[in-house]
Design a protein around this motif. Structure first.
Motif, PDB file in Angstrom:
ATOM      1  N   ASP A   1      27.907  11.008  14.754  1.00 35.47           N
ATOM      2  CA  ASP A   1      28.848  10.010  14.264  1.00 35.47           C
ATOM      3  C   ASP A   1      28.082   8.756  13.868  1.00 35.47           C
ATOM      4  OD1 ASP A   1      30.916   8.356  13.669  1.00 35.47           O
ATOM      5  OD2 ASP A   1      32.029   8.710  15.531  1.00 35.47           O
ATOM      6  N   ALA A   2      27.728   8.671  12.585  1.00 39.35           N
ATOM      7  CA  ALA A   2      26.941   7.528  12.112  1.00 39.35           C
ATOM      8  C   ALA A   2      27.770   6.251  12.116  1.00 39.35           C
ATOM      9  CB  ALA A   2      26.422   7.824  10.713  1.00 39.35           C
ATOM     10  N   LYS A   3      29.091   6.359  11.998  1.00 38.23           N
ATOM     11  CA  LYS A   3      29.915   5.151  12.044  1.00 38.23           C
ATOM     12  C   LYS A   3      29.854   4.490  13.433  1.00 38.23           C
ATOM     13  CE  LYS A   3      33.273   6.503   8.497  1.00 38.23           C
ATOM     14  NZ  LYS A   3      34.717   6.761   8.205  1.00 38.23           N
ATOM     15  N   TRP A   4      29.732   5.318  14.456  1.00 42.14           N
ATOM     16  CA  TRP A   4      29.689   4.791  15.843  1.00 42.14           C
ATOM     17  C   TRP A   4      28.297   4.310  16.212  1.00 42.14           C
ATOM     18  CZ3 TRP A   4      33.169   3.745  19.615  1.00 42.14           C
ATOM     19  CH2 TRP A   4      32.663   3.569  20.914  1.00 42.14           C
ATOM     20  N   TYR A   5      27.268   5.146  15.842  1.00 42.81           N
ATOM     21  CA  TYR A   5      25.911   4.848  16.287  1.00 42.81           C
ATOM     22  C   TYR A   5      25.057   4.146  15.233  1.00 42.81           C
ATOM     23  CZ  TYR A   5      26.909   8.130  20.045  1.00 42.81           C
ATOM     24  OH  TYR A   5      27.456   8.772  21.122  1.00 42.81           O
ATOM     25  N   GLY A   6      25.461   4.237  13.961  1.00 42.62           N
ATOM     26  CA  GLY A   6      24.576   3.772  12.910  1.00 42.62           C
ATOM     27  C   GLY A   6      23.533   4.835  12.591  1.00 42.62           C
TER      28      GLY A   6
ATOM     29  N   LYS B   1      26.258   9.289   6.595  1.00 39.19           N
ATOM     30  CA  LYS B   1      27.430   9.760   7.334  1.00 39.19           C
ATOM     31  C   LYS B   1      27.055  10.609   8.532  1.00 39.19           C
ATOM     32  CE  LYS B   1      30.499   9.662   3.334  1.00 39.19           C
ATOM     33  NZ  LYS B   1      31.433  10.445   2.479  1.00 39.19           N
ATOM     34  N   GLY B   2      25.746  10.650   8.831  1.00 37.37           N
ATOM     35  CA  GLY B   2      25.299  11.370  10.015  1.00 37.37           C
ATOM     36  C   GLY B   2      25.011  12.851   9.792  1.00 37.37           C
ATOM     37  N   ASP B   3      24.993  13.305   8.536  1.00 41.39           N
ATOM     38  CA  ASP B   3      24.699  14.724   8.262  1.00 41.39           C
ATOM     39  C   ASP B   3      23.185  14.891   8.144  1.00 41.39           C
ATOM     40  OD1 ASP B   3      24.534  17.328   7.499  1.00 41.39           O
ATOM     41  OD2 ASP B   3      25.738  17.134   5.674  1.00 41.39           O
ATOM     42  N   VAL B   4      22.589  15.477   9.180  1.00 33.01           N
ATOM     43  CA  VAL B   4      21.135  15.685   9.208  1.00 33.01           C
ATOM     44  C   VAL B   4      20.832  17.185   9.254  1.00 33.01           C
ATOM     45  CG1 VAL B   4      20.518  13.448  10.185  1.00 33.01           C
ATOM     46  CG2 VAL B   4      21.201  15.330  11.708  1.00 33.01           C
ATOM     47  N   SER B   5      21.645  17.995   8.563  1.00 28.77           N
ATOM     48  CA  SER B   5      21.453  19.446   8.547  1.00 28.77           C
ATOM     49  C   SER B   5      20.128  19.787   7.860  1.00 28.77           C
ATOM     50  CB  SER B   5      22.613  20.112   7.805  1.00 28.77           C
ATOM     51  OG  SER B   5      23.844  19.814   8.434  1.00 28.77           O
ATOM     52  N   LEU B   6      19.484  20.823   8.357  1.00 25.80           N
ATOM     53  CA  LEU B   6      18.189  21.275   7.838  1.00 25.80           C
ATOM     54  C   LEU B   6      18.405  22.413   6.833  1.00 25.80           C
ATOM     55  CD1 LEU B   6      15.048  21.409   7.882  1.00 25.80           C
ATOM     56  CD2 LEU B   6      15.279  23.064   9.763  1.00 25.80           C
ATOM     57  N   THR B   7      17.853  22.233   5.625  1.00 24.81           N
ATOM     58  CA  THR B   7      17.885  23.297   4.613  1.00 24.81           C
ATOM     59  C   THR B   7      16.494  23.886   4.468  1.00 24.81           C
ATOM     60  OG1 THR B   7      19.696  22.268   3.379  1.00 24.81           O
ATOM     61  CG2 THR B   7      18.317  23.853   2.195  1.00 24.81           C
ATOM     62  N   ILE B   8      16.400  25.229   4.557  1.00 27.98           N
ATOM     63  CA  ILE B   8      15.128  25.934   4.387  1.00 27.98           C
ATOM     64  C   ILE B   8      15.227  26.723   3.083  1.00 27.98           C
ATOM     65  CG2 ILE B   8      13.471  27.533   5.418  1.00 27.98           C
ATOM     66  CD1 ILE B   8      14.797  27.033   8.114  1.00 27.98           C
ATOM     67  N   ARG B   9      14.311  26.437   2.172  1.00 24.11           N
ATOM     68  CA  ARG B   9      14.320  27.089   0.866  1.00 24.11           C
ATOM     69  C   ARG B   9      13.623  28.444   0.932  1.00 24.11           C
ATOM     70  NH1 ARG B   9      15.058  23.528  -3.322  1.00 24.11           N
ATOM     71  NH2 ARG B   9      15.413  25.474  -4.486  1.00 24.11           N
ATOM     72  N   GLN B  10      14.231  29.433   0.224  1.00 24.92           N
ATOM     73  CA  GLN B  10      13.621  30.756   0.059  1.00 24.92           C
ATOM     74  C   GLN B  10      13.128  31.329   1.388  1.00 24.92           C
ATOM     75  OE1 GLN B  10      13.441  32.372  -3.136  1.00 24.92           O
ATOM     76  NE2 GLN B  10      14.830  30.678  -3.565  1.00 24.92           N
ATOM     77  N   VAL B  11      14.068  31.542   2.297  1.00 22.80           N
ATOM     78  CA  VAL B  11      13.689  31.982   3.646  1.00 22.80           C
ATOM     79  C   VAL B  11      13.016  33.352   3.629  1.00 22.80           C
ATOM     80  CG1 VAL B  11      15.448  30.621   4.818  1.00 22.80           C
ATOM     81  CG2 VAL B  11      15.996  32.937   4.021  1.00 22.80           C
ATOM     82  N   GLU B  12      12.124  33.548   4.585  1.00 22.46           N
ATOM     83  CA  GLU B  12      11.420  34.804   4.778  1.00 22.46           C
ATOM     84  C   GLU B  12      11.726  35.331   6.175  1.00 22.46           C
ATOM     85  OE1 GLU B  12       7.419  33.637   4.280  1.00 22.46           O
ATOM     86  OE2 GLU B  12       7.617  33.132   2.141  1.00 22.46           O
ATOM     87  N   GLU B  13      11.334  36.568   6.413  1.00 22.05           N
ATOM     88  CA  GLU B  13      11.577  37.126   7.746  1.00 22.05           C
ATOM     89  C   GLU B  13      10.871  36.325   8.826  1.00 22.05           C
ATOM     90  OE1 GLU B  13      12.320  41.510   8.539  1.00 22.05           O
ATOM     91  OE2 GLU B  13      10.947  41.585   6.822  1.00 22.05           O
ATOM     92  N   SER B  14       9.725  35.757   8.478  1.00 21.53           N
ATOM     93  CA  SER B  14       8.966  34.965   9.459  1.00 21.53           C
ATOM     94  C   SER B  14       9.681  33.672   9.839  1.00 21.53           C
ATOM     95  CB  SER B  14       7.582  34.636   8.913  1.00 21.53           C
ATOM     96  OG  SER B  14       7.674  33.917   7.683  1.00 21.53           O
ATOM     97  N   ASP B  15      10.720  33.285   9.083  1.00 20.94           N
ATOM     98  CA  ASP B  15      11.497  32.095   9.423  1.00 20.94           C
ATOM     99  C   ASP B  15      12.508  32.360  10.525  1.00 20.94           C
ATOM    100  OD1 ASP B  15      10.300  30.342   7.536  1.00 20.94           O
ATOM    101  OD2 ASP B  15      11.499  31.253   5.947  1.00 20.94           O
ATOM    102  N   SER B  16      12.664  33.592  10.930  1.00 19.60           N
ATOM    103  CA  SER B  16      13.612  33.925  11.990  1.00 19.60           C
ATOM    104  C   SER B  16      13.170  33.273  13.305  1.00 19.60           C
ATOM    105  CB  SER B  16      13.710  35.436  12.169  1.00 19.60           C
ATOM    106  OG  SER B  16      14.212  36.045  10.998  1.00 19.60           O
ATOM    107  N   GLY B  17      14.130  32.860  14.111  1.00 20.29           N
ATOM    108  CA  GLY B  17      13.832  32.275  15.415  1.00 20.29           C
ATOM    109  C   GLY B  17      14.781  31.151  15.754  1.00 20.29           C
TER     110      GLY B  17
END
Length: 623
Positions: A175-180, A224-240
């Motif tokens: 919540d970026a409105k609450w915490y900044g 707005k507090g959205d810090v989601s991680l996007t991984i481009r062109q994932v490979e099997e080694s990205d599993s975990g």
């Protein structure tokens, strides 16, 4: 002291309470999280309801189990797919619909006052994506879940699945409105007491301060507090396991999110194929290497079929994965084909490539002309008739035929050839300027733009005899104004007719020869276009009609006398033809002069002959 007790009771109650938001997709299964630690508490009773968790039990109960053993389920669409005896109480809704949206609550009955674990989850439903159904994430909450109201610590683990080669986003927000704006880090592995394990990206709340690879991006709205991680062109080694830590000021306030990413291999992408070269019986094609779907390509499959045929009767060729260019053989000339290519890995076969449509080039015919026949028309002419080769052996559009002929007795004599345009299914040609009473060999070859095909079996035919004309029988004088004559013949047969012009200076050369066949037996010709049929009477008695007795003359000719004012020479030519059963003729200008008038005699010479017999080589011959 009382206030302090209330404070600890409030903290104790909140630690055992969680609030979640889950997004489900229409027509898919969705799982709502709930889990407790059986190693600490043992197997406990629990329940699920469709309202906020009340002071005890569950409201509008849909699943319940007083002892944690065999749960009672109100509707089969609600399922507990985890190991209940291990504390996995997550609720799965099968084939979720719009009506399933709303609030759900889970209560785990932990012994002691205010000890029950409570999880309130709000489910929002959305339409499933139709553009990328394979890469759509399906969320499954696992692990021990904690949540607090504003500012309280919580951690959660989400299992997410994606296919190799796609972009995937792991959700994390505050919540970026609450915490900044707050500092955030993402790492690989469980979240430690501070920071992130194997950090892949970090942000100070305004911009990215470090990253392991350009494949890791924070594409959400950090304001707005959205810090989601996007991984481009994932490979099997990205599993975990991936961990997100939001650094909230104060002790033990950091917000933690754990997600387990599973990247699965898929079928290869479909190739794009293009034509390099097309010949009579081969085609060379090429394609570019394609994305392998996370597994090495093991082979390529090539389908070829005739354009009108369905794909299920195609001819399939398998080639090595190392090849991106191949030449296919054993095609037929001048045929319209379709071709497509597939890539194959251990997961399966790709979708079909683009379809190539091509026509192989023409080839020389592989079959000879059919049904060839020969017929001697005169001492100089033989008629040749034939049909084209079989359609499947033509190998293209027939352009012409080559007719070869030579004297049969002269084995060393070279063949002479006549070229005839191909126009129809039954062809005919007259060989002229041949020798009288001579046996000829004749063969035919078909041609396309690519070459000449094999020759037909040679046939033999003998021209007619020129020395058997009867001059004493048919000399008749005609008027110079007469231009037609009618012949009455009593005996059916085949006749040759020619004419001569006679002046005081001599006789002209013979005209062209007409070959005429009179009626069959039982038909008497009065004129070429008039016939009488001989039939039996209705009483059954045979009536012999002897009409030929009346017509005993072989030829009745009309005398023509031409008045010529002047004759320079006796040389000239005559031409005859047959129109509506009447013989007509004309004379060239060299036989006519305007200054002198003389008598002109036209000799009409008729010869009766039988049609010569032509035969195949190898049969009995009569010369």
């Amino acid at each position: 002291m009382r206030r302090l007790c209330y404070f600890f009771l409030f903290i104790l109650a909140q630690v055992h309470s969680s609030n979640f938001n889950v997004i489900g997709f229409i027509g898919h299964n969705v799982t709502l999280p709930c889990k407790y630690d059986t190693q600490t508490y043992g197997v406990l009773g629990f329940c699920w309801g469709r309202e906020y968790v009340p002071l005890s039990k569950c409201s509008n109960t849909i699943v319940s189990s007083p002892d944690g053993a065999l749960p009672s389920i109100r509707d089969p669409k609600y399922q507990l797919l985890g190991s209940v005896m291990d504390g996995e109480l997550s609720l799965t809704i099968l084939n979720a619909q719009w009506s399933d949206a709303g609030l759900y609550s889970c209560r785990v009955e932990i012994p002691g006052p205010f000890n029950d674990y409570k999880a309130n989850t709000y489910l929002a439903m959305e339409e499933a994506s139709v553009e990328q159904p394979v890469t759509q994430s399906y969320l499954l909450f696992t692990g021990y879940l904690q949540d607090c109201a504003q500012g309280c610590v919580y951690a959660r683990n989400v299992a997410q699945m994606a296919s190799v080669g796609t972009d995937v986003t792991l959700t994390c927000s505050y919540d970026a409105k609450w915490y900044g704006r707050l500092s955030v880090c993402w790492g690989r592995g469980p979240i430690p007491n501070s920071g992130c394990n194997n950090e892949v990206i970090k942000s100070d709340g305004t911009s990215v301060t470090s990253r392991l690879s350009e494949r890791y991006l924070l594409m959400g709205n950090s304001g707005k507090g959205d810090v989601s991680l996007t991984i481009r062109q994932v490979e099997e080694s990205d599993s975990g396991v991936y961990g997100c830590r939001v650094e909230i000021p104060g002790w033990f306030n950091d917000q933690k999110h754990e997600m387990t990413l599973t990247v699965i291999p898929v079928r290869p992408n479909s190739p794009t194929v293009k034509t390099l070269e097309v010949k009579e019986r081969t085609i060379t094609v090429r394609w570019s290497p394609v994305f392998n779907g996370g597994r090495a390509i093991t082979s390529y499959m090539i389908d070829v079929k005739k354009k009108q045929a369905p794909w299920d009767i195609t001819k399939r060729t398998t080639v090595s994965h190392e090849l991106t260019q191949v030449t296919l053989v054993d095609l037929r000339p001048a045929v319209n084909y379709n071709l497509r290519v597939f890539a194959v890995n251990s997961v399966g076969m790709s979708e079909a490539s683009n379809v190539l449509t091509f026509i192989t080039k023409e080839g020389a015919p592989e079959g000879p002309p059919l049904d060839m026949k020969l017929e001697a028309l005169s001492s100089e002419n033989i008629r040749v008739t034939w049909k084209p080769p079989r359609s499947d052996l033509r190998n293209g559009v027939l352009r012409s035929y080559s007719i070869g002929y030579k004297e049969y007795a002269l084995t060393g004599r070279q063949w002479k050839y006549q070229t005839v345009a191909a126009t129809q299914e039954l062809e005919s040609f007259i060989l002229s300027n041949l020798k009288p009473s001579t046996m000829y060999s004749v063969l035919i070859q078909a041609k396309t733009s690519a070459g000449t095909g094999p020759a037909s079996t040679a046939l033999h035919c003998q021209t007619m005899n020129e020395t058997s004309w009867d001059y004493t029988k048919t000399v008749v004088d005609f008027s110079p104004n007469q231009t037609e004559a009618t012949i009455i013949e009593t005996n059916p047969s085949t006749y040759n007719i020619r004419m001569f012009a006679v002046t005081s200076l001599g006789t002209s050369k013979a005209s062209n020869v007409l070959t005429i066949t009179t009626g069959e037996t039982g038909v008497v010709f009065l004129y070429p276009w008039m016939c009488v049929n001989v039939q039996e009477s209705q009483s059954g008695h045979l009536v012999a009609v002897v009409v030929p007795v009346v017509l005993v003359l072989l030829i009745v000719a009309i005398v023509m006398i031409w008045q010529l004012r002047r004759i320079k020479q006796r040389k000239g030519s005559l031409n005859m033809w047959l129109t509506n059963g009447t013989i007509r003729y004309t004379a060239s200008d060299t036989l006519q002069e305007v200054n002198r008038q003389v008598n002109l005699k036209i000799h009409l010479t008729l010869r009766r002959e039988q049609t010569e017999k032509c035969f195949l080589e190898g049969k009995n011959k009569v010369f």
